[in-house]
Design a protein around this motif. Sequence first.
Motif, PDB file in Angstrom:
ATOM      1  N   SER D 312     -16.314  -7.145  10.824  1.00  0.00           N
ATOM      2  CA  SER D 312     -15.358  -6.387  11.632  1.00  0.00           C
ATOM      3  C   SER D 312     -13.993  -6.455  10.955  1.00  0.00           C
ATOM      4  O   SER D 312     -13.761  -7.282  10.073  1.00  0.00           O
ATOM      5  N   LEU D 313     -13.115  -5.548  11.349  1.00  0.00           N
ATOM      6  CA  LEU D 313     -11.800  -5.479  10.712  1.00  0.00           C
ATOM      7  C   LEU D 313     -10.990  -6.726  11.028  1.00  0.00           C
ATOM      8  O   LEU D 313     -10.997  -7.217  12.158  1.00  0.00           O
ATOM      9  N   GLU D 316      -5.061  -7.793   9.995  1.00  0.00           N
ATOM     10  CA  GLU D 316      -4.301  -7.191   8.897  1.00  0.00           C
ATOM     11  C   GLU D 316      -4.853  -5.813   8.540  1.00  0.00           C
ATOM     12  O   GLU D 316      -4.102  -4.861   8.292  1.00  0.00           O
ATOM     13  N   GLN D 317      -6.176  -5.695   8.533  1.00  0.00           N
ATOM     14  CA  GLN D 317      -6.797  -4.414   8.188  1.00  0.00           C
ATOM     15  C   GLN D 317      -6.581  -3.369   9.280  1.00  0.00           C
ATOM     16  O   GLN D 317      -6.345  -2.202   8.996  1.00  0.00           O
ATOM     17  N   LYS D 318      -6.660  -3.799  10.536  1.00  0.00           N
ATOM     18  CA  LYS D 318      -6.396  -2.870  11.646  1.00  0.00           C
ATOM     19  C   LYS D 318      -4.973  -2.332  11.555  1.00  0.00           C
ATOM     20  O   LYS D 318      -4.726  -1.143  11.746  1.00  0.00           O
ATOM     21  N   TYR D 320      -3.107  -2.103   8.930  1.00  0.00           N
ATOM     22  CA  TYR D 320      -2.971  -1.225   7.774  1.00  0.00           C
ATOM     23  C   TYR D 320      -3.419   0.197   8.102  1.00  0.00           C
ATOM     24  O   TYR D 320      -2.786   1.176   7.716  1.00  0.00           O
ATOM     25  N   LEU D 321      -4.513   0.299   8.869  1.00  0.00           N
ATOM     26  CA  LEU D 321      -5.070   1.616   9.190  1.00  0.00           C
ATOM     27  C   LEU D 321      -4.155   2.436  10.100  1.00  0.00           C
ATOM     28  O   LEU D 321      -4.235   3.659  10.119  1.00  0.00           O
ATOM     29  N   THR D 322      -3.317   1.757  10.871  1.00  0.00           N
ATOM     30  CA  THR D 322      -2.495   2.502  11.823  1.00  0.00           C
ATOM     31  C   THR D 322      -1.091   2.782  11.282  1.00  0.00           C
ATOM     32  O   THR D 322      -0.285   3.410  11.940  1.00  0.00           O
ATOM     33  N   SER D 323      -0.820   2.317  10.092  1.00  0.00           N
ATOM     34  CA  SER D 323       0.523   2.526   9.545  1.00  0.00           C
ATOM     35  C   SER D 323       0.548   3.749   8.636  1.00  0.00           C
ATOM     36  O   SER D 323      -0.442   4.118   8.059  1.00  0.00           O
ATOM     37  N   TRP D 324       1.680   4.388   8.533  1.00  0.00           N
ATOM     38  CA  TRP D 324       1.790   5.515   7.608  1.00  0.00           C
ATOM     39  C   TRP D 324       2.865   5.259   6.573  1.00  0.00           C
ATOM     40  O   TRP D 324       3.080   6.034   5.680  1.00  0.00           O
ATOM     41  N   GLN D 325       3.548   4.104   6.674  1.00  0.00           N
ATOM     42  CA  GLN D 325       4.636   3.858   5.731  1.00  0.00           C
ATOM     43  C   GLN D 325       4.168   3.275   4.402  1.00  0.00           C
ATOM     44  O   GLN D 325       4.747   3.546   3.363  1.00  0.00           O
ATOM     45  N   GLU D 326       3.096   2.464   4.453  1.00  0.00           N
ATOM     46  CA  GLU D 326       2.629   1.860   3.203  1.00  0.00           C
ATOM     47  C   GLU D 326       2.020   2.918   2.292  1.00  0.00           C
ATOM     48  O   GLU D 326       1.175   3.698   2.716  1.00  0.00           O
ATOM     49  N   GLY D 327       2.489   2.971   1.078  1.00  0.00           N
ATOM     50  CA  GLY D 327       1.959   3.985   0.168  1.00  0.00           C
ATOM     51  C   GLY D 327       1.488   3.368  -1.121  1.00  0.00           C
ATOM     52  O   GLY D 327       1.044   2.234  -1.149  1.00  0.00           O
ATOM     53  N   THR D 328       1.577   4.133  -2.170  1.00  0.00           N
ATOM     54  CA  THR D 328       1.130   3.686  -3.482  1.00  0.00           C
ATOM     55  C   THR D 328       1.933   2.481  -3.962  1.00  0.00           C
ATOM     56  O   THR D 328       3.165   2.548  -3.979  1.00  0.00           O
TER      57      THR D 328
END
Lengths: 328, 328, 328, 328
Positions: D312-313, D316-318, D320-328
């Motif tokens: 299961s997630l 930290e992984q959960k 990450y999935l809901t954020s839009w700021q983290e990019g390349t």
Amino acid sequence: EYGIPVNAIKGEDEKTYYKHINTALDNKPQLTVDDGADLVTTLHTQRKDLISDVIGGTEETTTGVIRLRSLEKAGGLRYPIIAVNDAQTKYLFDNRYGTGQSTIDGITRATNILWAGKKVVVCGYGWCGHGVALRAKGLGSQVIVTEVEPVRALEAVMDGYQVMPLIEAARLGDIFITIAGDKNVIDEAHLKVMKNGAILANSGHFNVEINIPALESLARSKRRIRPFVDEYTLKDGRHLYLLGEGRLVNLAAAEGHPASVMDMSFALQALCLEYMVKNRGSLETKVHPVPDEIDKQVARLKLNSMGINIDSLTPEQKQYLTSWQEGT
Amino acid sequence: EYGIPVNAIKGEDEKTYYKHINTALDNKPQLTVDDGADLVTTLHTQRKDLISDVIGGTEETTTGVIRLRSLEKAGGLRYPIIAVNDAQTKYLFDNRYGTGQSTIDGITRATNILWAGKKVVVCGYGWCGHGVALRAKGLGSQVIVTEVEPVRALEAVMDGYQVMPLIEAARLGDIFITIAGDKNVIDEAHLKVMKNGAILANSGHFNVEINIPALESLARSKRRIRPFVDEYTLKDGRHLYLLGEGRLVNLAAAEGHPASVMDMSFALQALCLEYMVKNRGSLETKVHPVPDEIDKQVARLKLNSMGINIDSLTPEQKQYLTSWQEGT
Amino acid sequence: EYGIPVNAIKGEDEKTYYKHINTALDNKPQLTVDDGADLVTTLHTQRKDLISDVIGGTEETTTGVIRLRSLEKAGGLRYPIIAVNDAQTKYLFDNRYGTGQSTIDGITRATNILWAGKKVVVCGYGWCGHGVALRAKGLGSQVIVTEVEPVRALEAVMDGYQVMPLIEAARLGDIFITIAGDKNVIDEAHLKVMKNGAILANSGHFNVEINIPALESLARSKRRIRPFVDEYTLKDGRHLYLLGEGRLVNLAAAEGHPASVMDMSFALQALCLEYMVKNRGSLETKVHPVPDEIDKQVARLKLNSMGINIDSLTPEQKQYLTSWQEGT
Amino acid sequence: EYGIPVNAIKGEDEKTYYKHINTALDNKPQLTVDDGADLVTTLHTQRKDLISDVIGGTEETTTGVIRLRSLEKAGGLRYPIIAVNDAQTKYLFDNRYGTGQSTIDGITRATNILWAGKKVVVCGYGWCGHGVALRAKGLGSQVIVTEVEPVRALEAVMDGYQVMPLIEAARLGDIFITIAGDKNVIDEAHLKVMKNGAILANSGHFNVEINIPALESLARSKRRIRPFVDEYTLKDGRHLYLLGEGRLVNLAAAEGHPASVMDMSFALQALCLEYMVKNRGSLETKVHPVPDEIDKQVARLKLNSMGINIDSLTPEQKQYLTSWQEGT
């Protein structure tokens, strides 16, 4: 690193190739390890003086074995050869999984095509052809097999492939792969009816399986559009793409077989050479099969290296296999 | 319909079986067509008086050929036999596609299980085992192969199957299929560690591949829950399901091989018998392979019947194959 | 060739990457075509002044769509976006066949491994994971799938793969491929139990799916043994091989998707942009699906380009589909 | 055994079928569980008086959902229905693996054909068609797909199948399987060009997918040669074989879906009915999808029953999935 002189360059021409063969022979070998029988042929024609020192040799390829059997039949073979190619741990693995994967890999690297949905014509359904067809299918291609031997043709049908004469397949294919062990498998008649954009690759026999002179004479121009990809513009306007100048595409455009399949072939070579030295003088001058025990030993070593254990027969089971009285 | 007397019933016991064999032998055969070598064995033991009239015979199965080779080796074989089983048009097709499909079919009819997602343990990776593994994989199962012969074991690995000793696989499998050609392949030690609900089927050798006496002695009760499905309740509470009493599940619970694979075997039988009569007196008293030309003829006939044409070698190609001078 | 300025180099670092994004934005776009949502994010944070001119945009990737949906949910999205990634002609093809083949291709080029017989662990069974697993299986590998979403996990089981938690698979795998769309999918705990010689590749999300800092801290040394292959020697003596620095292996070590799958994605982009311009002002400010008619149109164009015709419904059949009165 | 009255017989005619429906309705149901929407249709036409008591219902099949959506669109639907068919744990499994395997099984039991080497034409490439094509390929057949929807047609191409209009496939096929959800999929024009010996089976929609009246009118005689196999002798001398009178071949000639796929559908039915009762009064009168949480719950229960654990997630992984700021 081990003090062994190596004569090799990438992209050598035929003259250099035979010069290397002769340089190797200058070392007066007692054992020969050949791949295609060119060295052995040179030894039996131009360098006959060296033959008396040779204890025996091994041959790696289908092609070489065919040539050596012809030589034997013609009464010309002068020392015993073990046909490593015919070992189960060779042809079941190297020919099928090795050539299968690396042929596809060579074409992918040369062209970056998507295999899914492509019509792939595999000319020849020997062990190598089995491997190439299986891998093309595994990548989502529709595979058409052409074959001259009826048992193999029937096997291809039962394996789920379309089987038809090449002149029919020639009209349908997106990619053609020759792996038949013969010359002019793709001949002028086939080239004339192929679709615009068809790709031609050989993974079989030297560079003779595709009739390249015929292709040249049908073309009005030719240019290299990517490394290993020659675009032939035919007089009728169609484009055909020849990979690696019709030489073995897995060697030309990729890296040949993966190490983990070559290791078995090399183990066979080494163990067979040892066997020949041990049995010096007692082996007939002919093409021999690999001794069954060496074959099994190589398989056992390979399984060990992969961390895989298997069962062995119980005494009761061995006994059962050798009896003929026990019935229903 | 053709005036040929037939001695056959479904569900015959051993005594009736041998009575039928003897009734058949009472006709004083000049040719024998056997499946498992029971008739030939009877002829070589209890009915020796009849042997002098026999010109030759054919044997259909792996099992029978093994028994006849043992008989030959023991010096006891009295007339030539052609091992139909060893023809390419037999073992590549009947053993692989026929046994493969019909074994799966028998288990499906007996149990109506969904194959997708099941762990299927195939004990033995000969041609029949190849077929069974391929079909189980084709239906979405995870296949585990067990094998005692290292080359075959390695082939199973390279074909993408898990390979391990049966004692490990025994803990994992949902369905076990024996097809090894030996006795007690699934033995008491394996039965002891299987999961509750495991299904046991045999498609190999008579009813000896699963140790049924061991299963009986581990069980506290047994009941038939569907035709061909016996539920064994073990003393430790687990349930194991034995199909078709451990006899060949494709014959017990399905209809055996499809006609379109048996036709090739029967064509081989007929052509080999004709060959034996034609060559009467000149064949050594041993187990012979099927003549290559008969093998190819059967493949050609089968392809024709499916409406499939194939290429043939050009004179230039034939010439190339027989030469050893042409090289790179 | 068409007067379009391109800002691109191979091997760019993060600073250069964002410089390029800003250079692109300096052109004051009216439409945005993004891949991963970095450009759109930049527009919504540092370049807000440019947003009022933007009519709409398209997003190519799963990752980008997830980020944009988060942005929409947070109330921050400022112009309509069409999620090209969610079109059937995108995810069914590009994600599955494109990523599937090119991921395997990248690993082959980097390592020249033989896939047959290898245990390949695929982390994530979305459409990309489906493709990677299918291609690895098609090359003869044993595939183990790990997944957090139960429906997908069950689908992987029924598709014939082994499914287990990654901490168990970590002990078994020869090759690990992350394609889950999340961070630290392969984490320190997994790295600690992997076999000596295991290969690690990512084909999912940026370079975050494998916990590279953890790998660095477990290692006592690191060296590049082939292009795109870094050998990490761990403190306990094991070697692990990281491909392409954990960035998308199909882009790093191969050539990305084949043209014949990208063409569909680009057709979708173009047709969706046209659609946005035509419907300027009437589209809600949210993440939109690709209009069904565009999806079908792209499929139709692709089939045409492959020379494939299909049937269409007869009036009678259309009628039947819309009725609810006709029953058994 | 649980005091529930059952109205069922095998081989019922239409009149009896509707009598049973009415007998069931006489119990004044509060919940309906339908398969094909015949009961719901009866309720909305002849038994309208009973509707006011109904809280809601579920529908199992693609066909039924299509009919109910038509009813909803026409403004006639009177109570909420959950389209169980559209749950992932239904259509990904029951339609694909269940119908796939059981359709092949039905044809095997009816005919005992060998699938290897046969040309199998699958008409329709929805989820059921995917399953049938996959299983036929898995048994060694050459599969040809016909489809009217371009995205599905393209998917079939990329999955490695031949795709063409049915009028072309009609000349090639050995076995035809309709699974399109529409009427007269195989129509008179197709019947006229089929090969002698072709087999016709339906696994789609009632008995309307093959135009049986057209077949009857082309025939000069008809006889039952095995259970579920009718041989039609056409006026031109060809024989065509219709299985199970054109009704669903997996129900007619085999045992329908295996229990291990029906269990998921039944779990969905039960949990959806519970959901409807709990949410009584607050559900709109329309065709609803299965709530996502129920879908996941069924998958989780199934995995548990197979002894399979998944990851299961992490938090930290959960995140990450809901954020839009983290990019390349």
